[in-house]
Design a protein around this motif. Sequence first.
Motif, PDB file in Angstrom:
ATOM      1  N   SER A 146      82.912  34.149  27.365  1.00 50.81           N
ATOM      2  CA  SER A 146      82.317  34.179  28.693  1.00 50.81           C
ATOM      3  C   SER A 146      81.628  32.840  28.935  1.00 50.81           C
ATOM      4  N   SER A 147      81.672  32.359  30.152  1.00 48.35           N
ATOM      5  CA  SER A 147      81.053  31.072  30.471  1.00 48.35           C
ATOM      6  C   SER A 147      80.006  31.212  31.565  1.00 48.35           C
ATOM      7  N   CYS A 148      78.915  30.477  31.388  1.00 49.58           N
ATOM      8  CA  CYS A 148      77.939  30.296  32.455  1.00 49.58           C
ATOM      9  C   CYS A 148      78.444  29.109  33.254  1.00 49.58           C
ATOM     10  N   ILE A 149      78.722  29.313  34.525  1.00 50.62           N
ATOM     11  CA  ILE A 149      79.291  28.244  35.342  1.00 50.62           C
ATOM     12  C   ILE A 149      78.466  28.013  36.605  1.00 50.62           C
ATOM     13  N   TRP A 150      78.667  26.854  37.182  1.00 56.94           N
ATOM     14  CA  TRP A 150      78.031  26.484  38.438  1.00 56.94           C
ATOM     15  C   TRP A 150      78.969  26.866  39.566  1.00 56.94           C
ATOM     16  N   ARG A 151      78.512  27.728  40.476  1.00 57.19           N
ATOM     17  CA  ARG A 151      79.332  28.134  41.614  1.00 57.19           C
ATOM     18  C   ARG A 151      78.458  28.237  42.855  1.00 57.19           C
ATOM     19  N   ASN A 152      78.841  27.525  43.884  1.00 57.40           N
ATOM     20  CA  ASN A 152      78.138  27.565  45.176  1.00 57.40           C
ATOM     21  C   ASN A 152      76.637  27.316  45.034  1.00 57.40           C
ATOM     22  N   GLY A 153      76.284  26.348  44.190  1.00 57.40           N
ATOM     23  CA  GLY A 153      74.884  25.967  44.040  1.00 57.40           C
ATOM     24  C   GLY A 153      74.066  26.877  43.139  1.00 57.40           C
ATOM     25  N   LYS A 154      74.732  27.752  42.383  1.00 56.16           N
ATOM     26  CA  LYS A 154      74.014  28.681  41.501  1.00 56.16           C
ATOM     27  C   LYS A 154      74.720  28.791  40.162  1.00 56.16           C
ATOM     28  N   VAL A 155      73.948  29.212  39.154  1.00 52.54           N
ATOM     29  CA  VAL A 155      74.512  29.496  37.845  1.00 52.54           C
ATOM     30  C   VAL A 155      74.902  30.971  37.827  1.00 52.54           C
ATOM     31  N   ILE A 156      76.160  31.245  37.496  1.00 47.88           N
ATOM     32  CA  ILE A 156      76.610  32.631  37.368  1.00 47.88           C
ATOM     33  C   ILE A 156      77.303  32.799  36.020  1.00 47.88           C
ATOM     34  N   GLN A 157      77.401  34.034  35.578  1.00 49.27           N
ATOM     35  CA  GLN A 157      78.157  34.330  34.368  1.00 49.27           C
ATOM     36  C   GLN A 157      78.972  35.592  34.608  1.00 49.27           C
ATOM     37  N   GLU A 158      80.291  35.446  34.511  1.00 46.59           N
ATOM     38  CA  GLU A 158      81.173  36.609  34.575  1.00 46.59           C
ATOM     39  C   GLU A 158      81.551  36.971  33.155  1.00 46.59           C
ATOM     40  N   MET A 159      81.612  38.263  32.871  1.00 47.12           N
ATOM     41  CA  MET A 159      81.945  38.690  31.512  1.00 47.12           C
ATOM     42  C   MET A 159      82.733  39.989  31.530  1.00 47.12           C
ATOM     43  N   ASN A 160      83.633  40.099  30.569  1.00 47.40           N
ATOM     44  CA  ASN A 160      84.351  41.338  30.313  1.00 47.40           C
ATOM     45  C   ASN A 160      83.672  41.998  29.129  1.00 47.40           C
ATOM     46  N   LEU A 161      83.127  43.188  29.361  1.00 52.25           N
ATOM     47  CA  LEU A 161      82.381  43.904  28.331  1.00 52.25           C
ATOM     48  C   LEU A 161      83.247  45.007  27.738  1.00 52.25           C
ATOM     49  N   ARG A 162      83.403  44.996  26.429  1.00 50.37           N
ATOM     50  CA  ARG A 162      84.131  46.063  25.735  1.00 50.37           C
ATOM     51  C   ARG A 162      83.176  47.237  25.565  1.00 50.37           C
ATOM     52  N   LEU A 163      83.623  48.400  26.005  1.00 51.42           N
ATOM     53  CA  LEU A 163      82.791  49.589  25.881  1.00 51.42           C
ATOM     54  C   LEU A 163      82.703  50.019  24.426  1.00 51.42           C
ATOM     55  N   ARG A 164      81.517  50.429  24.012  1.00 50.94           N
ATOM     56  CA  ARG A 164      81.273  50.902  22.646  1.00 50.94           C
ATOM     57  C   ARG A 164      81.475  52.418  22.570  1.00 50.94           C
ATOM     58  N   ASN A 165      81.707  52.874  21.343  1.00 51.49           N
ATOM     59  CA  ASN A 165      81.805  54.304  21.059  1.00 51.49           C
ATOM     60  C   ASN A 165      82.940  54.988  21.820  1.00 51.49           C
ATOM     61  N   VAL A 166      84.035  54.247  22.009  1.00 57.39           N
ATOM     62  CA  VAL A 166      85.178  54.791  22.736  1.00 57.39           C
ATOM     63  C   VAL A 166      86.435  54.034  22.292  1.00 57.39           C
ATOM     64  N   LYS A 167      87.591  54.667  22.411  1.00 53.68           N
ATOM     65  CA  LYS A 167      88.845  54.083  21.943  1.00 53.68           C
ATOM     66  C   LYS A 167      89.264  52.855  22.759  1.00 53.68           C
ATOM     67  N   SER A 168      89.070  52.887  24.082  1.00 55.13           N
ATOM     68  CA  SER A 168      89.459  51.748  24.917  1.00 55.13           C
ATOM     69  C   SER A 168      88.567  51.688  26.144  1.00 55.13           C
ATOM     70  N   GLY A 169      88.601  50.569  26.803  1.00 56.94           N
ATOM     71  CA  GLY A 169      87.890  50.415  28.064  1.00 56.94           C
ATOM     72  C   GLY A 169      87.032  49.165  28.109  1.00 56.94           C
ATOM     73  N   GLU A 170      87.106  48.477  29.241  1.00 53.64           N
ATOM     74  CA  GLU A 170      86.286  47.298  29.512  1.00 53.64           C
ATOM     75  C   GLU A 170      85.742  47.381  30.925  1.00 53.64           C
ATOM     76  N   VAL A 171      84.605  46.724  31.129  1.00 53.97           N
ATOM     77  CA  VAL A 171      84.011  46.609  32.457  1.00 53.97           C
ATOM     78  C   VAL A 171      83.760  45.129  32.714  1.00 53.97           C
ATOM     79  N   THR A 172      84.181  44.658  33.882  1.00 50.35           N
ATOM     80  CA  THR A 172      83.960  43.264  34.276  1.00 50.35           C
ATOM     81  C   THR A 172      82.752  43.207  35.195  1.00 50.35           C
ATOM     82  N   VAL A 173      81.786  42.359  34.819  1.00 55.18           N
ATOM     83  CA  VAL A 173      80.560  42.206  35.590  1.00 55.18           C
ATOM     84  C   VAL A 173      80.255  40.717  35.778  1.00 55.18           C
ATOM     85  N   GLU A 174      79.351  40.443  36.694  1.00 57.14           N
ATOM     86  CA  GLU A 174      78.890  39.073  36.917  1.00 57.14           C
ATOM     87  C   GLU A 174      77.388  39.139  37.149  1.00 57.14           C
TER      88      GLU A 174
END
Length: 191
Positions: A146-174
């Motif tokens: 995951s990268s902290c990037i500069w976008r439109n005058g702000k620092v943002i971080q988008e990340m794909n989070l692997r869910l714990r305690n489960v066989k599969s699944g990810e959530v994408t957040v920023e």
Amino acid sequence: MYGIFVILQPLGDSAITRWVLMENILGLIRLRIKRGTNLIARDTRTSDPYVVVTMAEQKLKTGVVKDTCNPEWNEELTLYLGDVNAPIHLTVSDKDTFTVDDKIGEAEIDIKPYLQCVKMGLNDLPDGHVIKKVEPNRTNCLADESSCIWRNGKVIQEMNLRLRNVKSGEVTVEIEWIDLPDSKGLSEVEF
């Protein structure tokens, strides 16, 4: 003495509102819950997923997306930050009508790497400039780099989070920092 009203639990008709003193707030975190990928089916072949976000005593919830294991929420939730060591916890659940909702999985966001980038006080960087890369490891829930990037005058971080305690699944957040006038800010925070 300045303060703001904060809705702590907008999880139904009985939201709890609390007066929070500005002297206890460093700023705000805007959390964009974008989508879920390959979530496990908790109903016959699908789920009705939603996300509950908690941070310290704050608790917020996305809407329910019906009949899918790959929901698109695209919702923004705003949390106030009083402690840089408090992680953001996400719990993904399946909405059920007649029974208790089923948990699909959970993840945590360690916001310290992101806040370190915000604290640098950078300005006038080209859009898309990578400030810092955060690698997945055993203690974070990152599915990939995951990268902290500069976008439109702000620092943002988008990340794909692997869910714990489960066989599969990810959530994408920023995440995105919002400065508040008359708040402490990050200038005196040690990481």
